[in-house]
Structures are given as structure tokens and as C-alpha cells.
Write a protein that holds these residues in place. Structure first.
Motif, short mmCIF file in Angstrom:
data_model
loop_
_atom_site.label_atom_id
_atom_site.label_comp_id
_atom_site.label_asym_id
_atom_site.label_seq_id
_atom_site.Cartn_x
_atom_site.Cartn_y
_atom_site.Cartn_z
N THR B 60 0.94 -1.46 0.33
CA THR B 60 -0.17 0.18 -0.20
C THR B 60 0.75 1.72 0.09
OG1 THR B 60 -0.23 0.24 2.00
CG2 THR B 60 -2.05 -1.03 1.46
N GLN B 61 1.97 0.91 0.93
CA GLN B 61 2.96 2.48 1.45
C GLN B 61 3.31 2.28 -0.74
OE1 GLN B 61 3.06 4.33 3.68
NE2 GLN B 61 4.76 5.98 2.36
N GLN B 62 4.67 1.28 -1.11
CA GLN B 62 4.50 1.31 -2.63
C GLN B 62 3.17 2.35 -3.52
OE1 GLN B 62 6.31 -2.62 -2.21
NE2 GLN B 62 7.75 -2.33 -1.03
N GLN B 63 2.34 1.60 -3.36
CA GLN B 63 1.55 2.30 -4.12
C GLN B 63 1.03 3.52 -4.04
OE1 GLN B 63 -1.11 0.24 -6.17
NE2 GLN B 63 -0.63 3.12 -6.96
N ARG B 64 0.95 4.05 -2.88
CA ARG B 64 0.97 6.20 -2.76
C ARG B 64 2.34 6.20 -3.33
NH1 ARG B 64 0.68 6.36 3.31
NH2 ARG B 64 -1.17 4.61 3.03
N ARG B 162 15.97 13.02 -5.39
CA ARG B 162 15.53 12.04 -4.52
C ARG B 162 15.27 10.73 -4.65
NH1 ARG B 162 11.33 16.19 -2.06
NH2 ARG B 162 10.62 16.09 -4.20
N LEU B 163 15.39 9.70 -4.21
CA LEU B 163 14.77 8.13 -4.36
C LEU B 163 13.64 7.93 -3.55
CD1 LEU B 163 18.49 6.51 -4.59
CD2 LEU B 163 16.91 6.84 -6.26
N VAL B 164 12.69 7.14 -4.21
CA VAL B 164 11.81 7.21 -3.57
C VAL B 164 11.60 5.49 -3.55
CG1 VAL B 164 9.00 7.27 -3.25
CG2 VAL B 164 10.46 9.60 -3.66
N GLU B 165 10.90 4.56 -2.65
CA GLU B 165 10.05 3.35 -3.41
C GLU B 165 9.13 2.55 -4.05
OE1 GLU B 165 11.56 -0.49 -0.64
OE2 GLU B 165 9.71 0.44 0.35
N VAL B 166 9.32 2.44 -4.95
CA VAL B 166 7.89 2.43 -5.40
C VAL B 166 8.07 0.73 -6.02
CG1 VAL B 166 8.37 4.31 -6.61
CG2 VAL B 166 9.31 2.54 -7.74
N GLY B 167 8.45 0.08 -5.61
CA GLY B 167 8.05 -1.92 -5.50
C GLY B 167 9.58 -1.71 -4.47
#
Lengths: 628, 397
Positions: B60-64, B162-167
């Protein structure tokens, strides 16, 4: 002639006794612990009449209890085991349910915290995202504290139950001693013992066996000696040892079981087995303590790891990060029973090496040795215990000073009390340090292919950490830091300066430059949040093989396993116990059909005996008539 | 074996108790829909369930995060589309400006448009998100990233993206820092840049130039000097002679792995500089264009200088457009990566849900069959007990 009367009368008397026994059996067919009774018949001595030996009827030797001591003993042993497992399984099941409840437990809390940190990494400038992270930190702490709080409640309940069982056992022991006295007195005066007294004593022994595993040794005078643990006497003849509780000198919250005799108290807690008391003691030692230690270890490592990373960052205002969480420190306890004068202190040096076990240091007269209390294994220690060179093992550093006496001990509880004082130390969302204090930029005019690949903070306390520093590359393979001496360098080689470490990848051109400096304006920087997330996800336990979330899951399946084992064993032991009771009752229990048959049999025999007297009477009268 | 009456009557009661507790357990499984009533029922499954639940939470967090990053990438993509439009218009203006029939007045009008478009470019570079963060400032989202300072535009942001976790384990950068997009445009043809000497008096115009032998090219500055005898000489920074040949208009001038050509009639003393490619920011390029368009066109030499400069600017604009287009394709790749992560998450989610259900949910057909069996067993036990309990010899006395 008189013989006929005597014989008939003896039959009447004997069958009356037999009927008495039968009716006693019927009346007590539902009395627990009642042992059926049987009248033993024997022929009376013959007498010589003329030259003929004539029988003189029947005698009732005594009314005997039908009992097999071996079977009784077996059923008591089985009962001890069954009672222990029942208590152990029931209590463990409560711990299991606590850890694995519907809301997902600790493992979910940790994941939600992870999510919230990733959320801050996605929107480092968002107060809302930071608020969520604070909320989840609070949630994880609350979860840990509520688990620990419930475990403490279980502990005090268990201690209360232990107290109750101990006082019951003490009462039973005094009862047995009194019973021994009566039985011995009866035996000495009459040579026999009332059956009911024996029944009553067996009942007491049965009850005692369900409380704690005991061993019985009958003696010649009819009394029975009772031993607990590893042969400590609980009842010797008419004297009962005082079974009681005493404050544990190493733990203010806990009492230990002692047996007092001759004014000395022996600690028998560790040697108690079986029965409800054994089950409670085992549950406290094998499940409760280790679970609390493990929850404490998770808390300690969570706090230490997050704090370590958080202080490397800066918050929205540009101020350095502070500790996120506080957790209780390891404890070193010097028992009051020590003979020497000692002080000891323990500190945490490497949370990753913590084991979750308690330890005991003991002084042999020449050296200190450490032992794990859960496995009993000896732990090798580095250092000599002084403040200059403390003992170092399993992530702990221990200092011992003073004059120890031989056999003196120090108890170490590294994680047990970590959770109780745990709290979130950051109150406002802006104080979350999502950014790093420094940033590195390539000069815009660079012509080479070099770029910054990583910049990390190694020493957040370095006074010049955030000073502006320029790195120039006079050639592609040399670097000068802040106008300093030119030194050789290769792509990817770390450049350490002012507490940071910079890695530049790719080939710079001669004359290229990089600047490292204060990141005060970098409100959108999420590098420290990413590091926090990586830290939390990482293998923080067991020397870097197990993550916190895995540890939380292991905790549930570990206690679940113990409970499952105990429940299975209990089922088996229950059957064993039932079978042994059946065996015992098959000898000693009353069967009403059998008694009904006996009733008929003895009644008929009684009638027949009466007929004998009548016949004797008639024969006598006939004789008189002849004479008249 | 002898049976005691107490045991005879108690043992069936114990069995009844056991049957009832089993029945209650089955009933609870049916009523709650879950077969794991406590973790002790199956500790391994309980652990696995926690892992799967964690996966779902993380998803759910990766989706957001994916949504947040996608919207930021789209903002940059839109801005870069606007930048592309401006640069293409600049190319048109450059070509128009090179038209020999234009005298100074129309060229001034072109210059005016260039300057106003340059302002527009600055505004795009300083664009903000709806929440007020600068799109091209790196992590310094509160700082105006681009500002004019003494004619040049300076970058005040940083180089962070910025690096952001998406998966799971997949981090995507949520954009480019402005320095990478606007400031670090490779200069010239990407390998080197050509520049006419400021004191050139002839009408020599240099072409684009190209790298023919990368191994021979050493990234050093050179100049091509025209001599009185009608030849050219290539000299390095230390003024040492590198190559020399007779000049013919349009013929290739080759040395150190590069090739260029000069047309027109350079006079002795004219020179062309070859600079190793550094970078040039977009604003500087537009400034050069405007300056070239505003330059006087009186003499042939001035025309040649203007032609040389407009040629260089055209090359640079081409380079810039390619640079922006590269950046846009990277943004596109990242957006695709986010979509791919969402797709694989959706596929895995089905699997996880199915797994969870298998581990946790009651199998109703099995549970109801079991319930019936247990009910039958309990009824039989009760009936037999009722019969047994009535048996007594006393009834017949």
C-alpha cells in the motif's frame, strides 16, 4: 452339640461383618479416593471331640483394603506430569494469543513504521507524512509496551499462583505429618490401622502429587516419608518440612521456593518438577522470561539502530537529529546473598550482538566466568572486568569492582527491562531528521564524466562537519581537498573528511571540482529517511542475519511452537493418566454389580447360618424330648 | 478386567467432554471463518501469515509512493515539453537570422523575441508544484533555483535527486535537479566546440566539425591559424605546430582525430578555436543568440562573424534539444518503471491473497463435514451413555 451352635454363630458373625463391608462399599461407591474393603474369611481351629477333629466355624481375620501400591504410585506420577503440562499449556496459550492477536501484532506495527518512514522519504517536506511517522513510532512503542505490560501481568499472576500452590503444598505436608502420627499411634496400640485413615492419607498423597512431583517411601511403623525435587525431605514421619517462599535476593519482583528444616532455608526452585507448581515454575522460566527478554531485545535494537541513524541527519529546521526513541538500559544485579563486597555495571556496546539471554557471572576465587542462563553454556569473555578493560561478550560490556568472595555472583539482564521505560523522544514532526547535514555538488563547468555516487555521514559530532569544502582534481587521478596537498585518487575511492565520506564515480577531467557543504536549505532531501528505512529493514539481529520484523514473527511462531508441543504432550499425558487411574480403580474401585452379588451371597450365607442354629436348637429339643 | 462403577460411569463423561470441546472448536472455525484460532494451531502458518500481511502493508505504501513520484515526474515532463517548444522556436529564429536578406531591423525584432523567450525559459525552470516546491531545485525545494546575476543565470539549488521506493527493493529517482537539465548541456558537437577568433577580418565561416578518430583526440584546446602563404596551421595551447596544409575553401582540415572545414575567404591572421567540449547552460546559449542577432552587419567581416556565431548557436541548440529529449526519455522510462511495479504488485497481490486464504481461511466443505461427523459421534456417545448408566444389578433384586 455345642459345636453346632458355635459354628452357626461364627457364620452369623462372619457374614454380618461381610455384609457390613459390602454395605460400606456400596455407600462409598462414589466417594473419591475410597478403596473398596473386603472381609477375609478363614476357618477356625478344629477341636478334638473324642477321636474326631471337628471344625468350629469361620473367622473374619480383618476387613482388608484392596489396594495395589504400585498402581497407585504409577497413577500419581502420571498425575504430576499431566497437571504440570495442563498448567504449562494453558499459560503458554495465553502468551501465544497475546503475541499473535488479530491486529497483526508487533510485526505489523514494525511494517507500518517502515511504511511511514518510506512515506517521509517520498515527501520529506510534508508535515503530514512526518506526523504519520511520529504516530507510527508511538504505535510501535505502545504495542511493545502493552505486550510487555501484559507479560508482566502474567508474571505477577503466575507468582500469585505459585504462592497459592506453595501454601497448599505446605498445608498438605502438615496434614500428611499429622496423618502419619495417627497411623503410627493406631498401629502401635491396636496392631491395625483404621481403613479410613489410610484412605485419607492416600487422598492427601494424591492431592500432593497433582501439585508437585514427589516420591513416597513407606516405613515400618506405617508412616510414609515424602521427598520433593532432588530428594529434599518434605515429610519425614511425623515431621513436616516447612515449604514456603522467600524473596529472591537477585530479583525484587520474584520469590523463590524454599524448604525450611532445622532453621535453614534451601532454595529448591530449580529442582522442582511436575505438578501444577512445577508447571508454573517452568512456564515462568521457559516461556515468560525468554519472551520478555526477546521483546526487550527487539525494543533495544529498534531504539539503538534508529537513534544511531537519526542523529546523523538534520531536521526541517536544519538542526542535527536527536535520539528518536529511548529504551531501558541493561541491568547488572548483585545479589544480597553474596559474601564479598561487589559493585557491577553493564553497558550496551553492540545491539546487533545481543542474544536475548540472561547471564550469570561467578567468581571461582581466581577468575570470573560467565554462563548463559537459558542454555547453561559458558560464554568466553574478553577483558579483565576493570574499567580500563571491561568484560566484553555478546554485545555487552561489564565492569566488576570490589572484593568478591568465592561463589559470589552477578546477574545480568541485558534486555528484560528495556520496554517498560521506552518512549518516543521526538515530539514535533519538524524534528524528524530526514535530510543529511551535508551535500555534494559537481561544479557546473566540469568537463569530465565524474559524478557524486554517495555521500554519507560517519561522525555526526565532527565540529567541522558542515563546513564548505572544495575538492579539486588537478588531474584525473589526483585530488586536493580544500587546497590541501594533492593526493592520488581512483574513481570510486572513498574520500573521508570532516566526518563525512564521499564517493565519486566516473572519470573526472583535469580541473574538475566538487563542493561539499552545508545542506541547510535542503528541505526536500530524503537521504537520511532512506537510510532510516534501510536500517529498519536490515538484518539487525543475530550478528546481521535476522531483521526486526522477522524476529517479531519468530517470537510468535516460537511461543506458538512451545504451546503446540505442550498441548500435544498434555493430550498424551492425559490419556496416560486416565489409563493409570483406570488400572488403579480396577483393583480398588467399587463395582456395584459385584457388591449386589456379594450382598445376595452373604445374605444367603447368613440365612443358612441362622438355619444351622435353628437346626442345632431342634436337635437339642429332640434330645430333651427323648429324656422327658 | 475388573471395572469399577465410578470409572465405568466417569470415563464416558470424559469422552463426552472431549467430543464437545472438539465440536466447539469446529463450530468456532466455521463461525469465524478462520481455521487458525491461535498461532499455536499452526506456528509455521502463523509466521507465514505475518510475512504476507507485511507484504500487503508494504504494497500500500509503495502504491502511494508510486503515485507521488509519478505526479512529480509528470510535472517535470510537462516543463521539459515547454522547454522543447521554446528551443524549437529558437532554432527557427536562428535559421531566420542567418538569412542573408535580413538587415539589422528584422534581426533586432528576432533578438527581442529571443530575449522574451529566454525569460519564459527562466520561468519554466523556476516552476513550482501545487504545494509550492520548486520542481528543478534538487532537494533545496524552498530556494528559487535559477536567478540572473550580472547577465548570466546562476543555479542556487543542489545536485540531489530523491530516491523513493515504489516496489520491493525498487527505488526510483523522482526527477532531475535543475543543474542537470538546464546547466549541464554538452557544448559544441558534444566532442569539441568551434569558435571564430574575435579579431577575424576575413569572411571565413567554420562548419560543424566532427570527431573521426576518438583515439587520436586528446581533449586539448587547439587553434587553426591562416597564414600569408594561403596555408593553415593547427597549433596547440603551447603554440607548437601540430599540422599544416594549403587552404582550399570547403576542404577538410584534419588533425588529432578531428575534422572541420572552413568556407569563404579568411585573411592571414584569422583563426578558429577548437575547445574541448565542456558544458554550456541553456540561458547562456539564448544570450549568445540574442547577442549575435543584435550584432552589427556592416562589413563582410561582421557578416562572417555573425554567420559563425549563428552557426555555433544552431549546433548548440541542436545539442540542447537532444539533451532535453534524453532527459524526457529518462523521465518516461521512470514512469514506465512505476507502472510496471504497479502491474507486478497487482499480480503478486492476487497470489498473496490466495496464499493467505489458503493458510488462514476455513475450508467450509471440510469443516462442515467434520462438524457432521463430530455431531454424529457425540449423539452416539450420549445415547450409549444413557443406556449404560441405567444398567444395574440392583434393579433385579
Amino acid at each position: 452339640m455345642s459345636n453346632l451352635f458355635v459354628t452357626g454363630l461364627s457364620g452369623l458373625q462372619a457374614f454380618q461383618r461381610a455384609l457390613d463391608a459390602t454395605s460400606q462399599n456400596i455407600a462409598n461407591s462414589n466417594t473419591e479416593g475410597y478403596v473398596r474393603q473386603r472381609a477375609d474369611f478363614s476357618t477356625r481351629e478344629s477341636s478334638l471331640v473324642g477321636d474326631v477333629w471337628l471344625g468350629s466355624g469361620v473367622a473374619v481375620g480383618r476387613v482388608r483394603r484392596v489396594v495395589n501400591e504400585f498402581l497407585a504410585d504409577q497413577s500419581r506420577t502420571a498425575q504430576s506430569s499431566a497437571a504440570r503440562l495442563e498448567v504449562f499449556a494453558n499459560q503458554s496459550a495465553r502468551v501465544t494469543n497475546l503475541l499473535g492477536n488479530a491486529s497483526g501484532g508487533l510485526s505489523s506495527s514494525l511494517q507500518r513504521l517502515q511504511n511511514a518512514i518510506e512515506g517521509v522519504a517520498a515527501e520529506p517536506a510534508s508535515i503530514a507524512a512526518r506526523q504519520v511517522m511520529l504516530g507510527e513510532l508511538e504505535g510501535a512503542v505502545t504495542q511493545l509496551r502493552s505486550i510487555d505490560g501484559r507479560l508482566r501481568e502474567f508474571e505477577s499472576e503466575t507468582n500469585g499462583q505459585i504462592e497459592a500452590e506453595v501454601s497448599t503444598i505446605d498445608g498438605l505436608a502438615s496434614g500428611l505429618a499429622a496423618m502419619n502420627r495417627e497411623i503410627a499411634a493406631a498401629k502401635a496400640s491396636t496392631g491395625g490401622v483404621p481403613n479410613e485413615l489410610m484412605d485419607e492419607r492416600d487422598r492427601l498423597l494424591d492431592k500432593l502429587a497433582s501439585k508437585v512431583a514427589v516420591r513416597f517411601v513407606p516405613t515400618d511403623n506405617g508412616s510414609v516419608n515424602v521427598f520433593v525435587g532432588q530428594g529434599q525431605p518434605l515429610v519425614l514421619g511425623e515431621v513436616a518440612g516447612r515449604f514456603g517462599l522467600q524473596q529472591d535476593p537477585a530479583d525484587g519482583t520474584r520469590k523463590r521456593v524454599v524448604l525450611r528444616s532445622d532453621g535453614t532455608a534451601f532454595d529448591i526452585t530449580a529442582s522442582l518438577t511436575g505438578g501444577a507448581l512445577g508447571g508454573l515454575v517452568d512456564f515462568r522460566g521457559q516461556v515468560l522470561d525468554s519472551t520478555r527478554n526477546e521483546v526487550g531485545r527487539i525494543a533495544t535494537v529498534l531504539a539503538a539502530a534508529l537513534n544511531d541513524q537519526h542523529v546523523k541527519g538534520i531536521d526541517l529546521t536544519g538542526a542535527p537529529g536527536v535520539a528518536l526513541l529511548s529504551a531501558g538500559a541493561p541491568q547488572a544485579i548483585v545479589p544480597s546473598t553474596n559474601d564479598g563486597a561487589l559493585t557491577a555495571g553493564v553497558t550496551l556496546t553492540d545491539p546487533r550482538a545481543l542474544t536475548g539471554a540472561d547471564y550469570q557471572l561467578s567468581w571461582s576465587g581466581t577468575a570470573w566466568a560467565a554462563r548463559r542462563l537459558d542454555t547453561g553454556a559458558t560464554v568466553p569473555m574478553a577483558g579483565n572486568g576493570s574499567s580500563g578493560s571491561p568484560f566484553v561478550f555478546d554485545g555487552l560490556s561489564v565492569e566488576v569492582s570490589g572484593m568478591p568472595a568465592v561463589g559470589d555472583r552477578v546477574l545480568l539482564r541485558p534486555t528484560r527491562e528495556a520496554v517498560q521505560s521506552m518512549a518516543v523522544q521526538v515530539g514535533t514532526p519538524a524534528r524528524i531528521a530526514a535530510a543529511l547535514p551535508v551535500r555534494a555538488n559537481a561544479a557546473v563547468g566540469n568537463t569530465g564524466a565524474a559524478s557524486v555516487s554517495a555521500l554519507e555521514v560517519q561522525d555526526p559530532a565532527h565540529p567541522d562537519l558542515r563546513d564548505a569544502v572544495s575538492l579539486s582534481f588537478p588531474t584525473a587521478t589526483t585530488v586536493s581537498i580544500d587546497g590541501g596537498p594533492v593526493q592520488p585518487w581512483a574513481p570510486g575511492q572513498a574520500i573521508d573528511h570532516n566526518g563525512w565520506r564521499l564517493r565519486i564515480a566516473g572519470q573526472p577531467a583535469a580541473g574538475d571540482a566538487f563542493m561539499v557543504g552545508d545542506n541547510g536549505g535542503g528541505r526536500g532531501d530524503n537521504r537520511n529517511a532512506l537510510q532510516l528505512s534501510e536500517t529498519l529493514r536490515g538484518p539487525l539481529l543475530e550478528s546481521g542475519t535476522v531483521s526486526l520484523a522477522d524476529a517479531a514473527t519468530r517470537l510468535v511462531s516460537g511461543v506458538g511452537n512451545i504451546t503446540q508441543q505442550a498441548e500435544r504432550n498434555q493430550e498424551v499425558q492425559q490419556l496416560v493418566h486416565q489409563e493409570s487411574v483406570k488400572q488403579r480403580l480396577s483393583i480398588s474401585g467399587v463395582n456395584l454389580d459385584e457388591e449386589a452379588a456379594n450382598l445376595l451371597r452373604y445374605q444367603q450365607a447368613y440365612q443358612a447360618s441362622a438355619q444351622v442354629i435353628r437346626a442345632a436348637n431342634e436337635v437339642f429339643r429332640m434330645l430333651i424330648d427323648v429324656v422327658r | 478386567m475388573r471395572i469399577s462403577t465410578l470409572n465405568f460411569l466417569q470415563a464416558p463423561v470424559d469422552s463426552l467432554n472431549k467430543l464437545q470441546s472438539e465440536l466447539q472448536r469446529t463450530q468456532a472455525q466455521v463461525a469465524s471463518g478462520t481455521k487458525l484460532l491461535t498461532p499455536a494451531d499452526d506456528p509455521v502458518a502463523a509466521g507465514r501469515i505475518q510475512e504476507l500481511e507485511r507484504w500487503k502493508l508494504a504494497a500500500t505504501q509503495q502504491q502511494r509512493n508510486g503515485d507521488i513520484v509519478a505526479s512529480r515526474l509528470s510535472l517535470q515532463e510537462t516543463a521539459l515539453a515547454d522547454v522543447t517548444d521554446i528551443l524549437q522556436r529558437m532554432q527557427e529564429l536562428t535559421v531566420q537570422g542567418g538569412n542573408g536578406t535580413y538587415d539589422e531591423t528584422p534581426r533586432r525584432m528576432l533578438a527581442a523575441e529571443v530575449r522574451s523567450r529566454a525569460e519564459q525559459l527562466l520561468q519554466v525552470a523556476n516552476r513550482r508544484t501545487p504545494s509550492g516546491e520548486y520542481v528543478f531545485a534538487g532537494a533545496s525545494i524552498g530556494t528559487v533555483p535559477f536567478a540572473r546575476q550580472g547577465g548570466a543565470v546562476r543555479y542556487a539549488g543542489d545536485d540531489l535527486s530523491r530516491l523513493v521506493e515504489v516496489g520491493p527493493g525498487q527505488r526510483v529517482a523522482d526527477g532531475f535537479p535543475g543543474s542537470d537539465v538546464f546547466m549541464r548541456v554538452p557544448a559544441g558537437n558534444g566532442d569539441f566546440a568551434l569558435r571564430a577568433g574575435t579579431a577575424n577580418a576575413g569572411t571565413g565561416i567554420v562548419g560543424v566539425g566532427s570527431l573521426v578518430d576518438p583515439t587520436a583526440w586528446d581533449d586539448q584546446p587547439y587553434r587553426v591559424l591562416f597564414m600569408a602563404d594561403g596555408s593553415w596551421e593547427a597549433r596547440d595551447a603551447a603554440d607548437a605546430l601540430v599540422a599544416s596544409a594549403a587552404y582550399r575553401p570547403g576542404a577538410a582540415i584534419e588533425f588529432r582525430g578531428i575534422r572541420l572545414s572552413v568556407t569563404g575567404a579568411p585573411v592571414p591572421g584569422d583563426q578558429f578555436h577548437i575547445d574541448p567540449a565542456g558544458s554550456e547552460d541553456m540561458f547562456a546559449t539564448l544570450e549568445r543568440l540574442a547577442d549575435a542577432l543584435e550584432a552589427p552587419m556592416g562589413s563582410p567581416a561582421q557578416r562572417a562573424a555573425s554567420g559563425n556565431e549563428l552557426g555555433a548557436v544552431l549546433t548548440q541548440l541542436g545539442q540542447t534539444l537532444e539533451h532535453v529529449s534524453n532527459a524526457r526519455s529518462v523521465l518516461g522510462t521512470r514512469l514506465t518503471a512505476i507502472d510496471d511495479a504497479a502491474a507486478s504488485r497487482a499480480a503478486l497481490e492476487e497470489d498473496v491473497v490466495a496464499n493467505l486464504s489458503k493458510l488462514r481461511d476455513t475450508d467450509y466443505s471440510e469443516a462442515l463435514t467434520r462438524l457432521n461427523l463430530q455431531l454424529t459421534g457425540l449423539q452416539a456417545a450420549q445415547q450409549s451413555y444413557a443406556k449404560l448408566a441405567r444398567l444395574s444389578l440392583f434393579d433385579y433384586l
